[in-house]
Design a protein around this motif. Sequence first.
Motif, PDB file in Angstrom:
ATOM      1  N   LEU A 205       0.829  -1.208   0.000  1.00  0.00           N
ATOM      2  CA  LEU A 205       0.000   0.000   0.000  1.00  0.00           C
ATOM      3  C   LEU A 205       0.863   1.258   0.000  1.00  0.00           C
ATOM      4  O   LEU A 205       0.568   2.232  -0.707  1.00  0.00           O
ATOM      5  N   HIS A 208       2.398   1.590  -3.446  1.00  0.00           N
ATOM      6  CA  HIS A 208       1.389   2.055  -4.404  1.00  0.00           C
ATOM      7  C   HIS A 208       1.215   3.566  -4.314  1.00  0.00           C
ATOM      8  O   HIS A 208       1.035   4.248  -5.336  1.00  0.00           O
ATOM      9  N   SER A 228      -5.490   4.178  -1.357  1.00  0.00           N
ATOM     10  CA  SER A 228      -5.875   2.880  -1.914  1.00  0.00           C
ATOM     11  C   SER A 228      -6.183   1.832  -0.855  1.00  0.00           C
ATOM     12  O   SER A 228      -6.495   0.685  -1.189  1.00  0.00           O
ATOM     13  N   PRO A 230      -8.189  -0.426   1.717  1.00  0.00           N
ATOM     14  CA  PRO A 230      -9.591  -0.807   1.891  1.00  0.00           C
ATOM     15  C   PRO A 230     -10.203  -0.113   3.105  1.00  0.00           C
ATOM     16  O   PRO A 230      -9.482   0.364   3.999  1.00  0.00           O
ATOM     17  N   GLU A 264      -9.354  -7.567  -1.055  1.00  0.00           N
ATOM     18  CA  GLU A 264      -9.769  -6.180  -1.252  1.00  0.00           C
ATOM     19  C   GLU A 264      -8.571  -5.269  -1.505  1.00  0.00           C
ATOM     20  O   GLU A 264      -8.614  -4.373  -2.353  1.00  0.00           O
ATOM     21  N   THR A 265      -7.486  -5.515  -0.764  1.00  0.00           N
ATOM     22  CA  THR A 265      -6.281  -4.713  -0.970  1.00  0.00           C
ATOM     23  C   THR A 265      -5.727  -4.949  -2.371  1.00  0.00           C
ATOM     24  O   THR A 265      -5.356  -3.999  -3.077  1.00  0.00           O
ATOM     25  N   SER A 267      -7.245  -5.760  -5.059  1.00  0.00           N
ATOM     26  CA  SER A 267      -8.065  -5.118  -6.103  1.00  0.00           C
ATOM     27  C   SER A 267      -7.776  -3.634  -6.221  1.00  0.00           C
ATOM     28  O   SER A 267      -8.051  -3.015  -7.257  1.00  0.00           O
ATOM     29  N   GLU A 268      -7.246  -3.043  -5.143  1.00  0.00           N
ATOM     30  CA  GLU A 268      -6.931  -1.604  -5.163  1.00  0.00           C
ATOM     31  C   GLU A 268      -5.534  -1.330  -5.700  1.00  0.00           C
ATOM     32  O   GLU A 268      -5.240  -0.207  -6.135  1.00  0.00           O
ATOM     33  N   LEU A 269      -4.671  -2.335  -5.675  1.00  0.00           N
ATOM     34  CA  LEU A 269      -3.279  -2.122  -6.071  1.00  0.00           C
ATOM     35  C   LEU A 269      -3.122  -2.286  -7.575  1.00  0.00           C
ATOM     36  O   LEU A 269      -2.415  -3.161  -8.073  1.00  0.00           O
TER      37      LEU A 269
END
Length: 271
Positions: A205, A208, A228, A230, A264-265, A267-269
């Motif tokens: 995170l 990113h 980013s 969750p 979930e993490t 999908s954000e990265l």
Amino acid sequence: MDRLTEIANRLAEVTGIVGVCLGGSRARGVHRPDSDYDLGLYYRPPLDTPALRLLATELTGGPVEVTEPGGWGPWVDGGGWLTVDGLHVDWIYRDMDRVHRVWEQCRAGQFEIGAQPGHPLGVYSHSYAGEVALGRVLADLGSELRTLQERTRRYPEPLREALIDNARWEAPFILACARKGAARGDAFYVAGCLFRAVGLLVHALHAHARCWVVNEKGAVQAAGKLPSAPADFAGRAHTLFSALGTAPETLAAALDDADRLVAETGSELVG
């Protein structure tokens, strides 16, 4: 700050010292009233440790243990814990040539994780670059430290990609490994796997967001504030450890929650 600058200038007179940088929470402005003052002593061998001991004795008014390089382990290196004018001032060695090598590895998308007392997740090598980027230079012979600081403030894209990619495969993998321990009620093993998985997410995170991580302390809370992350990342991560228990059912439930957080993490990265 005037007193710190005075100390830094005295340190810069010691043979081997290249520069002195205030680090930690004090440099980032997120300190508590009782936070230590961490001074990074950037050096090249041979470092005149007898001169450092004499200076430490003068500043503190009594004998102080100041180590040789390597005295505190392979990554923290060495230094001394001082009390100056009632303030806790830590001297922490950093081999300047090694810091340069680590920075070149960062630019190439390479990192390593070293075992180090006091760092349960291990020391990620790129923390060396992060310390320079986030620090406040107090003394700098030849402007070498400030020049490196300007470079490290731009987060290397290859390192960013490497840390994200590493989390994408290793976090699900280690949670899958933890399932075997959960079935046996092995809370010790499951907790270790969870800690590792959350650590991977924290570094991914931050990467990113192109933000440096220098150690584990406060890293989960900091990750939870990144764009980013969750929803309620920090709260959910901490809950994984507070509700483990020792029964296979509770351990499996914690791993279920961890799997969802990893998914979930992940999908954000992207991007």
